[in-house]
Design a protein around this motif. Structure first.
Motif, PDB file in Angstrom:
ATOM      1  N   ASP A  56      -7.223 -19.126  69.911  1.00 28.34           N
ATOM      2  CA  ASP A  56      -8.144 -20.257  69.953  1.00 28.34           C
ATOM      3  C   ASP A  56      -9.225 -19.993  71.018  1.00 28.34           C
ATOM      4  O   ASP A  56      -8.912 -19.922  72.209  1.00 28.34           O
ATOM      5  N   ILE A  57     -10.461 -19.871  70.592  1.00 34.51           N
ATOM      6  CA  ILE A  57     -11.559 -19.561  71.524  1.00 34.51           C
ATOM      7  C   ILE A  57     -11.827 -20.703  72.502  1.00 34.51           C
ATOM      8  O   ILE A  57     -12.527 -20.529  73.485  1.00 34.51           O
ATOM      9  N   LYS A  58     -11.223 -21.875  72.232  1.00 29.45           N
ATOM     10  CA  LYS A  58     -11.399 -23.016  73.151  1.00 29.45           C
ATOM     11  C   LYS A  58     -10.250 -23.095  74.155  1.00 29.45           C
ATOM     12  O   LYS A  58     -10.263 -23.925  75.064  1.00 29.45           O
ATOM     13  N   ALA A  59      -9.223 -22.264  73.970  1.00 28.12           N
ATOM     14  CA  ALA A  59      -8.029 -22.348  74.828  1.00 28.12           C
ATOM     15  C   ALA A  59      -8.127 -21.340  75.976  1.00 28.12           C
ATOM     16  O   ALA A  59      -8.347 -20.140  75.752  1.00 28.12           O
ATOM     17  N   TYR A  60      -7.949 -21.829  77.205  1.00 34.31           N
ATOM     18  CA  TYR A  60      -8.091 -21.001  78.412  1.00 34.31           C
ATOM     19  C   TYR A  60      -7.239 -19.731  78.312  1.00 34.31           C
ATOM     20  O   TYR A  60      -7.744 -18.606  78.470  1.00 34.31           O
ATOM     21  N   ASP A  61      -5.933 -19.901  78.069  1.00 39.22           N
ATOM     22  CA  ASP A  61      -5.022 -18.745  78.091  1.00 39.22           C
ATOM     23  C   ASP A  61      -5.374 -17.719  77.018  1.00 39.22           C
ATOM     24  O   ASP A  61      -5.323 -16.513  77.252  1.00 39.22           O
ATOM     25  N   ASP A  62      -5.726 -18.214  75.840  1.00 34.51           N
ATOM     26  CA  ASP A  62      -6.049 -17.287  74.741  1.00 34.51           C
ATOM     27  C   ASP A  62      -7.284 -16.447  75.097  1.00 34.51           C
ATOM     28  O   ASP A  62      -7.321 -15.244  74.834  1.00 34.51           O
ATOM     29  N   VAL A  63      -8.280 -17.086  75.699  1.00 36.91           N
ATOM     30  CA  VAL A  63      -9.512 -16.359  76.036  1.00 36.91           C
ATOM     31  C   VAL A  63      -9.228 -15.340  77.144  1.00 36.91           C
ATOM     32  O   VAL A  63      -9.684 -14.197  77.084  1.00 36.91           O
ATOM     33  N   ILE A  64      -8.421 -15.750  78.138  1.00 35.78           N
ATOM     34  CA  ILE A  64      -8.068 -14.807  79.219  1.00 35.78           C
ATOM     35  C   ILE A  64      -7.317 -13.609  78.636  1.00 35.78           C
ATOM     36  O   ILE A  64      -7.648 -12.450  78.915  1.00 35.78           O
ATOM     37  N   ASN A  65      -6.323 -13.887  77.813  1.00 40.43           N
ATOM     38  CA  ASN A  65      -5.511 -12.788  77.264  1.00 40.43           C
ATOM     39  C   ASN A  65      -6.351 -11.839  76.415  1.00 40.43           C
ATOM     40  O   ASN A  65      -6.179 -10.624  76.461  1.00 40.43           O
ATOM     41  N   PHE A  66      -7.281 -12.418  75.675  1.00 43.70           N
ATOM     42  CA  PHE A  66      -8.149 -11.584  74.833  1.00 43.70           C
ATOM     43  C   PHE A  66      -9.114 -10.768  75.691  1.00 43.70           C
ATOM     44  O   PHE A  66      -9.369  -9.598  75.431  1.00 43.70           O
ATOM     45  N   GLY A  67      -9.636 -11.402  76.736  1.00 46.25           N
ATOM     46  CA  GLY A  67     -10.731 -10.781  77.474  1.00 46.25           C
ATOM     47  C   GLY A  67     -10.322  -9.796  78.547  1.00 46.25           C
ATOM     48  O   GLY A  67     -11.121  -8.951  78.959  1.00 46.25           O
ATOM     49  N   LYS A  68      -9.064  -9.887  79.006  1.00 47.84           N
ATOM     50  CA  LYS A  68      -8.737  -9.154  80.243  1.00 47.84           C
ATOM     51  C   LYS A  68      -8.818  -7.633  80.106  1.00 47.84           C
ATOM     52  O   LYS A  68      -9.058  -6.951  81.109  1.00 47.84           O
ATOM     53  N   ASP A  69      -8.660  -7.085  78.906  1.00 44.45           N
ATOM     54  CA  ASP A  69      -8.768  -5.622  78.782  1.00 44.45           C
ATOM     55  C   ASP A  69     -10.100  -5.196  78.148  1.00 44.45           C
ATOM     56  O   ASP A  69     -10.242  -4.068  77.692  1.00 44.45           O
ATOM     57  N   LYS A  70     -11.078  -6.114  78.121  1.00 47.23           N
ATOM     58  CA  LYS A  70     -12.375  -5.766  77.509  1.00 47.23           C
ATOM     59  C   LYS A  70     -13.382  -5.345  78.588  1.00 47.23           C
ATOM     60  O   LYS A  70     -13.277  -5.737  79.744  1.00 47.23           O
ATOM     61  N   ASP A  71     -14.358  -4.552  78.185  1.00 47.53           N
ATOM     62  CA  ASP A  71     -15.444  -4.167  79.097  1.00 47.53           C
ATOM     63  C   ASP A  71     -16.558  -5.201  79.053  1.00 47.53           C
ATOM     64  O   ASP A  71     -17.135  -5.547  80.075  1.00 47.53           O
ATOM     65  N   VAL A  72     -16.889  -5.649  77.841  1.00 51.23           N
ATOM     66  CA  VAL A  72     -17.946  -6.653  77.657  1.00 51.23           C
ATOM     67  C   VAL A  72     -17.435  -7.698  76.667  1.00 51.23           C
ATOM     68  O   VAL A  72     -16.825  -7.360  75.646  1.00 51.23           O
ATOM     69  N   ILE A  73     -17.699  -8.966  76.983  1.00 48.61           N
ATOM     70  CA  ILE A  73     -17.359 -10.060  76.063  1.00 48.61           C
ATOM     71  C   ILE A  73     -18.650 -10.765  75.676  1.00 48.61           C
ATOM     72  O   ILE A  73     -19.499 -11.034  76.529  1.00 48.61           O
ATOM     73  N   SER A  74     -18.797 -11.061  74.390  1.00 50.74           N
ATOM     74  CA  SER A  74     -19.907 -11.896  73.954  1.00 50.74           C
ATOM     75  C   SER A  74     -19.366 -12.972  73.009  1.00 50.74           C
ATOM     76  O   SER A  74     -18.148 -13.042  72.780  1.00 50.74           O
ATOM     77  N   VAL A  75     -20.256 -13.771  72.486  1.00 53.67           N
ATOM     78  CA  VAL A  75     -19.824 -14.882  71.633  1.00 53.67           C
ATOM     79  C   VAL A  75     -20.685 -14.915  70.381  1.00 53.67           C
ATOM     80  O   VAL A  75     -21.804 -14.410  70.368  1.00 53.67           O
ATOM     81  N   GLU A  76     -20.136 -15.526  69.333  1.00 52.72           N
ATOM     82  CA  GLU A  76     -20.978 -15.779  68.165  1.00 52.72           C
ATOM     83  C   GLU A  76     -21.015 -17.280  67.882  1.00 52.72           C
ATOM     84  O   GLU A  76     -21.530 -17.721  66.875  1.00 52.72           O
ATOM     85  N   ILE A  77     -20.480 -18.056  68.817  1.00 54.57           N
ATOM     86  CA  ILE A  77     -20.533 -19.521  68.772  1.00 54.57           C
ATOM     87  C   ILE A  77     -20.420 -19.976  70.225  1.00 54.57           C
ATOM     88  O   ILE A  77     -19.740 -19.315  71.025  1.00 54.57           O
ATOM     89  N   GLU A  78     -21.112 -21.059  70.588  1.00 54.01           N
ATOM     90  CA  GLU A  78     -21.126 -21.401  72.026  1.00 54.01           C
ATOM     91  C   GLU A  78     -19.981 -22.298  72.457  1.00 54.01           C
ATOM     92  O   GLU A  78     -19.737 -22.489  73.647  1.00 54.01           O
TER      93      GLU A  78
END
Ligand code: ADP
Length: 381
Positions: A57-79
């Motif tokens: 869930d892109i609105k859920a804090y934990d989900d975004v952290i877990n997804f993002g923590k091993d990425k170099d760059v994060i972007s969005v396609e919805i705000e």
């Protein structure tokens, strides 16, 4: 040392699994840039073509952290994403573009309007309302436009309150009450900015909306004077510079009959009003977004074809497995390019795809686009 962005070792993550991400991935593939996406469904338009897709869930804090923590760059396609999680990732060294502080302003239409006022960016007069604002107060303001501060998109969350009978549609939630603007045209300018602060702007386009506020047709270039063109593109550059944003920004404008330009709203990502750039410009908005957030040189925005774009919206009264009626006939027409988003099911007004008609001149593109509109329908099987 700068990490090479091309190739499998660079991890580029996109929050959102929709068609905007899908079209960005189509461009990223040409550069062998690997894109990882996250959204709720494994069948979302970009999920099926991403290097990897995480169900979350892109609105859920934990989900975004877990997804993002091993990425170099994060972007969005919805705000409408969890900005707190993006701020945390940013402070841990992940590059997040557009920056979380920009997303925070833009995802709240109230903060967005305040930003314009504070930065001398022309916009229509407004005030904030809450769930406690009384009906008699609204009645004294008719006509006006009521917009939910957060969560609205594609015309949902916007009500034109033109007369007393529309008052029942006013929102009972934090919103903005805006003066109804008697605009002559709705214009849009797409502009990109990279980490070096370089900008690249596309020629202004003109949008025609349908009855539920979705883009029905887009025309590039807009039928406007050179003076309006210059002021519109300068205004878009001014907005992205004042936001100090990295990424691509769609600046939606109202053109009034006296030539005044007002910023309606902005979107910090590829936008429906830039779909024609795939065929009509040297660099598409999707490639440009990727270039800007990955700190690559920006591409030429030069127009190589004039064009008209129409959205393929689910037919009213049809819900279920999608079928595209008339597709073969329209692709036999000159300059017609079809983009289907890979959504299995249609429902009324769902954005299922778009068609760009690229021609030597805009009048011919408009003529063919209107013909296409009459021939194609997205219905349920
Ligand atoms: P969304 O976030 O759904 O795109 P917008 O703020 O762009 O919402 O509003 C959707 C449409 O409503 C606009 O494209 C325009 O046609 C109409 N609209 C919005 N604000 C105003 C206004 N102040 N005056 C007149 N029409 C407006």
């Amino acid at each position: 040392m700068k990490k090479e962005v091309i190739g499998a070792t660079h991890r580029f993550g996109i929050l959102g699994g929709g068609q905007l991400g899908r079209m960005l991935i189509q461009e990223a593939i040409s550069y062998d840039i690997h894109v990882h996406t996250m959204d709720l469904n494994s069948t979302d338009p970009s999920a099926t073509i991403a290097t990897s897709h995480t169900v979350g869930d892109i609105k859920a804090y934990d989900d975004v952290i877990n997804f993002g923590k091993d990425k170099d760059v994060i972007s969005v396609e919805i705000e409408n994403v969890n900005v707190d999680a993006l701020k945390e990732l940013e402070s841990n060294g992940v590059k997040v573009f557009p920056q979380p502080r920009v997303l925070e302003i833009i995802k709240d239409k109230g903060l967005q309007k305040h930003f314009y006022v504070e930065n001398n960016i022309p916009t229509s007069p407004f005030e904030l309302t809450t769930e406690d604002t009384k009906n008699y107060y609204y009645a004294s303001k008719v006509p006006f436009v009521h917009k939910l501060r957060t969560g609205g998109y594609d015309g949902r969350g916007v009500e034109l309150i033109k007369g007393e009978k529309d008052l029942q549609n006013a929102f009972n939630a934090p919103s903005i009450l805006e003066e109804l603007v008697p605009f002559e045209k709705e214009l849009s300018v797409i502009v990109a900015r990279n980490e070096k602060g370089e900008t690249a702007v596309y020629q202004t386009v003109e949008c025609e909306f349908n009855e539920v506020n979705l883009v029905a047709f887009l025309f590039s270039p807009a039928d406007i004077s050179n003076d309006v063109e210059t002021r519109a593109t300068e205004l878009a550059i001014d907005v992205i510079n004042k936001l100090e944003m990295v990424g691509i920004l769609a600046v939606e404008l109202f053109l009034l009959s006296d030539g005044t330009l007002l910023v309606n709203e902005v979107a910090p990502r590829p936008h429906n009003s830039g779909h024609h750039t795939i065929e009509c410009n040297v660099t598409s908005q999707f490639e440009q977004h990727m270039r800007s957030v990955l700190n690559l040189p920006l591409g030429s925005t030069e127009m190589i074809r004039e064009g008209a774009m129409l959205n393929l919206l689910g037919e009213i009264g049809h819900t279920g497995r999608a079928k595209y009626e008339g597709l073969e006939e329209v692709i036999s027409m000159p300059g017609v390019h079809v983009h289907l988003y890979g959504k299995k099911d249609t429902k009324p007004n769902r954005k299922m795809g778009h068609i760009t008609v690229a021609q030597k001149n805009i009048d011919e593109a408009k003529r063919v686009a209107k013909q296409v509109k009459g021939k194609i329908r997205v219905i349920a099987e």
